[in-house]
Design a protein around this motif. Structure first.
Motif, PDB file in Angstrom:
ATOM      1  N   UNK A 183       1.146  -1.181  -0.155  1.00 45.57           N
ATOM      2  CA  UNK A 183       0.120  -0.160  -0.095  1.00 45.57           C
ATOM      3  C   UNK A 183       1.031   1.182  -0.102  1.00 45.57           C
ATOM      4  N   UNK A 184       2.386   1.223   0.670  1.00 44.32           N
ATOM      5  CA  UNK A 184       2.984   2.125   0.064  1.00 44.32           C
ATOM      6  C   UNK A 184       3.715   2.752  -1.397  1.00 44.32           C
ATOM      7  N   UNK A 185       2.930   1.783  -2.221  1.00 46.54           N
ATOM      8  CA  UNK A 185       4.023   1.505  -3.277  1.00 46.54           C
ATOM      9  C   UNK A 185       4.201   0.372  -3.545  1.00 46.54           C
ATOM     10  N   UNK A 186       5.051   0.464  -5.210  1.00 46.25           N
ATOM     11  CA  UNK A 186       5.951  -0.149  -5.359  1.00 46.25           C
ATOM     12  C   UNK A 186       7.450   0.314  -4.423  1.00 46.25           C
ATOM     13  N   UNK A 187       7.618   1.943  -5.084  1.00 41.31           N
ATOM     14  CA  UNK A 187       8.605   2.531  -3.567  1.00 41.31           C
ATOM     15  C   UNK A 187       7.926   3.518  -2.913  1.00 41.31           C
ATOM     16  N   UNK A 188       8.970   3.773  -1.920  1.00 43.58           N
ATOM     17  CA  UNK A 188       8.365   4.751  -0.809  1.00 43.58           C
ATOM     18  C   UNK A 188       9.955   6.268  -0.872  1.00 43.58           C
ATOM     19  N   UNK A 246      14.321   6.113  -0.425  1.00 45.03           N
ATOM     20  CA  UNK A 246      13.931   5.384  -1.437  1.00 45.03           C
ATOM     21  C   UNK A 246      14.090   4.468  -0.637  1.00 45.03           C
ATOM     22  N   UNK A 247      12.658   3.748  -1.132  1.00 43.89           N
ATOM     23  CA  UNK A 247      12.942   2.379  -0.319  1.00 43.89           C
ATOM     24  C   UNK A 247      11.997   1.235  -0.964  1.00 43.89           C
ATOM     25  N   UNK A 260      14.673  -2.660   0.300  1.00 42.81           N
ATOM     26  CA  UNK A 260      16.017  -1.914   0.681  1.00 42.81           C
ATOM     27  C   UNK A 260      15.994  -0.157   0.943  1.00 42.81           C
ATOM     28  N   UNK A 261      16.823   0.362   1.457  1.00 46.77           N
ATOM     29  CA  UNK A 261      16.561   1.836   1.322  1.00 46.77           C
ATOM     30  C   UNK A 261      17.971   2.429   0.699  1.00 46.77           C
TER      31      UNK A 261
END
Lengths: 552, 552
Positions: free
Chosen positions: A161-166, A353-354, A201-202
């Motif tokens: 729900x936070x997207x493909x990446x956040x 970006x994570x 991943x961050x």
């Protein structure tokens, strides 16, 4: 009955029959169901011969097992690729538990460029994530969405729900504390998801903020300490189902999972730790008291300074970590200018970006990379061992010959795949069923085909087809270039006959039409020129990176 | 001490403190860690007043709990949205176990168009997947990649080594039996993955083959039967770690998981069943014998005819099923012409496209859809209850007035969002802290704002802003159209004063500049015209689908 099968479980033995009726030879999957086996299954007879044990079953089926199948399970692709104790490497048995001091000499890291260039380096980074729970890639291009490229280098992005990446930076109306500037104590992400993303991943794009450092804690270590210091509390946390909840306008997630999940053997396998999203437990009060006492004790352990590994992510750093084992934390920071500036600005921007991914694909990538490294090692061994032998009566060894051919190709600025083809064009002499000596004794070993087929395990047609055609190319050139044939070495003129002599005009014309013809002819000319005694030639090592890149 | 807190676990009570210091009001996440609470936490004092229990803690913190928080946990958003027994609905406690005969009257299904149009219908389909483990969508457009659209309607696609989506049809060099024409007995997919994809979708594009029917078995039912008939065998399967393996040129996966996974309460939670990918167990022979005996018993249960649900997927059917509960099967078929025709052709083509997704997002979608349905029910109740009351001295009821306004908008062919705005423009009269009657008593209830804010829970600005501006629109029209003001009803002329009278020329000009001004004026004119006594008006039901579509 032989020692091998004495007292062996017959169904186990039969379920692992390697014959092509039992296993699809194309993909190794079993072709029968366990219920297809008879109620009463017995070994009717068995014989050992030429290193194999042949078993005749009571239902008439015949199984043949290589004898080392019983002694060296690892040799069996269907068996554990790793020690049985470690198994799939997902429980504590497959990990190396750590404390902050273990990284006094530095944390597991690699440069992005090296990670891409060398399968061994990439495998080392990913293995660190598997065993230690994390690794940092340095000098990753600081461009938006690059974190997705990193994830794709070993697996698949898990969208949430936070997207493909956040984007981790301050947001005016955050639906999660991550998007504020407050300190966040050690926790795991998405505990309210099941399946929970097992990797995070961050990727740091900028971090000029005052504060905003990163921290990691080995949750398995903390759980192991709780087990050692307070076994009863450990037991409470492994059996209490905690409702983890998250709710916003578009989402309503809930997962009931223990804080510490163990596998059927009682080994620590997963840690979920996130007070922010623990919902309201519905339990008898005695159990609530016991849970909160154990929970507080576990939480206190996670905060012990000796467990806190702290470091700062700078631009270009990408942290990859195990989200079902490691707890990650962030110190508070002074919000600087952001895309949506807030009051109280000061300090610099902080923008990460994570994205999420999973451990299973990462482990698969490690295994496949290890296979490539093994293949390169095998090739190197061929060059340094067998390859040192004499080459069909030429003045150079097989290895010198192939290394010279590759060096010539490189000197002429040939593309990598042709340098590789030149380097490997004669591996068929090593791997073919017939040796070069036999070729000299008048029997064609079709080494071009056997070599190309063998190389096809790792290389694409751009490498294998010129190898396959390099003998035909010689017969072609002899047909269309009288001067070429005149220049052949004595040995080469002899093998030409064995190989079928010059192509007929029709076949020569057909050859010239083949898509790979030009490449094959090029390789052929380097082949012919690579027979200079005592010429200085690069070692196999020199060509390894080039080969590694072509294996992808 | 009150009954409410008597003998309550203090840490539990405090951990659930609803105050804004303890929970971020924007996202409901907790703002403190369990370790932030003092070692010795006690209730110092407590008072009950106006339906709330106020607790003063030994550390000076004050918590206020609504009394129904203790009596009706469900009212607490942080508590289980479902019965505690069912919990997150992932164990057998949250499922309805079935046999084939339970679907004699038909399987859970819905038309794709209805699924898209009605949140209740969509929730029903997804709830069937949650409770029964599967559902079929009919008349799904038979276009390539459509299966991804279906998955995206309730969650996120889980990519695997088979790709983002996979084509189920005959392939010349299959890396999986699914891509051959042989029969496949009941199994779950990807058991060698961890996390395993918890949902699978299969979308039928064509199925003219002879054979190739689909079968489903409730794996939880089979496991429950094993537990009832052979508890010891059930126990063996829940504690034996089975290595599931898959290996091809690009992949090497392994997961060590039991065939039947139970949660810490011993409830069946996951079934993995796929003999094709069971690797070589490394166990003492006594354990191997026990495992294979239990495994064969379980496998025999899954093949019982009364458990086999069989049906045929036709073009346009999309099957959605739980891959950690249901076993799926396929009968053999005669390969027909395919993209790569094979020998033995005959019969027609069979082509399915499949993808994977996860149960957690599906459950979230069900919960959010239920909220929408609840909102529509609440609105309907307002129209049929309170709304039947008199409308500020007009000759129509509130409900008649708003229904007439919406009917007028629809008759004029207004876009759906304006029909909705017309229908809902006065809900502020219901939900505002101040009632319409009080408005008539000279106090502005700013019903346009309260209504718009309330509607913003479910509708976007295209609906809420015309509602917000419909009072300003009246004051605007009075300022710029003398004829308009002359036409106002007596009551409306009165309320105009309460609302601040006509806009000044400056404010009128500013109003006209607002992006939503034209829409607000349109709504206003339907508003004014919707006061016809005894006019035939559609019911709220008539507008429900239109509102539902706007809620997405």
């Amino acid at each position: 009955m032989s020692d091998a099968t004495a007292s062996r479980s017959p169904y186990w033995l039969r379920d692992n029959c390697p014959c092509s009726d039992c296993r699809d030879p194309r993909n190794g999957q079993k072709l029968f169901q366990i219920t297809d086996l008879p109620e009463e299954l017995r070994i009717a007879a068995e014989v050992e011969q030429d290193g194999r044990l042949e078993v005749l079953w009571s239902d008439g089926h015949r199984s043949r097992y290589p004898l080392d199948w019983f002694t060296a399970p690892a040799a069996d692709p269907t068996a554990a690729p790793v020690s049985t104790a470690a198994g799939d490497r997902r429980s504590e048995a497959g990990k190396r538990l750590w404390r902050a001091a273990d990284f006094a000499a530095g944390i597991p890291e690699a440069r992005w460029a090296d990670y891409l260039a060398d399968p061994a380096e990439q495998a080392a980074v990913l293995r660190a994530v598997q065993r230690l729970g994390f690794a940092v890639l340095r000098e990753v291009p600081t461009v938006e969405r690059q974190v997705l490229t990193v994830a794709s280098s070993f697996g698949y992005v898990r969208e949430t729900n936070y997207g493909e990446l956040f984007d981790v930076r301050i947001e005016p109306e955050p639906n999660n504390l991550a998007f504020t500037s407050v300190a966040i104590t050690p926790h795991t992400d998405n505990p309210y998801r099941d399946p929970v993303p097992t990797l995070q991943l961050l990727h740091c794009l900028e971090n000029a903020a005052v504060g905003g450092d990163s921290g990691l804690v080995d949750g398995f270590q903390a759980a192991a300490l709780l087990r050692a210091e307070a076994p009863a509390d450990f037991a409470v946390l492994t059996r209490t189902l905690v409702p983890f909840v998250f709710r916003d306008r578009h989402t309503e997630l809930r997962a009931d999972r223990p804080l510490i999940a163990t596998d059927p053997l009682g080994r620590i396998r997963e840690v979920r730790f996130n007070n922010r999203s623990i919902g309201r437990l519905q339990l008898p009060d005695a159990e609530l008291d016991a849970f909160y006492a154990a929970y507080r004790k576990f939480a206190a352990i996670t905060l012990r300074p000796e467990l806190q590994l702290e470091f700062r992510l700078g631009p270009g750093d990408c942290l990859i970590f195990d989200n079902v084992r490691l707890l990650h934390a962030r110190t508070a920071f002074e919000p600087g200018g952001t895309s949506q500036p807030l009051e109280g600005a000061g300090g610099g921007r902080r923008h990460l970006q994570g994205c999420y991914a999973d451990l299973d694909s990462l482990a698969s990538t490690v295994a496949v990379l290890d296979r490539r490294t093994a293949a390169l090692d095998e090739l190197q061994t061929l060059f340094e061992g067998e390859g040192a032998g004499e080459y069909l009566g030429e003045a150079v060894t097989q290895a010198e010959h192939m290394l010279q051919a590759a060096a010539l190709a490189q000197r002429e600025g040939a593309p990598d795949h042709l340098v590789a083809a030149a380097l490997l064009h004669d591996v068929g002499h090593f791997t073919g069923v017939v040796t070069g000596r036999q070729l000299m004794e008048g029997q064609d070993n079709r080494h071009s085909d056997t070599g190309a087929d063998w190389l096809a395990q790792w290389f694409g047609p751009e490498v294998t087809e010129p190898v396959r055609l390099h003998v035909a190319a010689k017969r072609y050139l002899c047909a269309v270039e009288p001067a070429y044939r005149a220049g052949l070495s004595e040995a080469s003129e002899y093998t030409l006959q064995v190989q079928g002599g010059p192509l007929s005009p029709e076949r020569a014309a057909a050859f010239a039409e083949l898509p790979g013809a030009a490449d094959a002819v090029a390789v052929r000319r380097w082949d012919d020129a690579a027979k200079v005694a005592d010429a200085a030639t690069p070692t196999f090592e020199h060509f390894r990176p080039l080969l590694a890149a072509l294996m992808r």
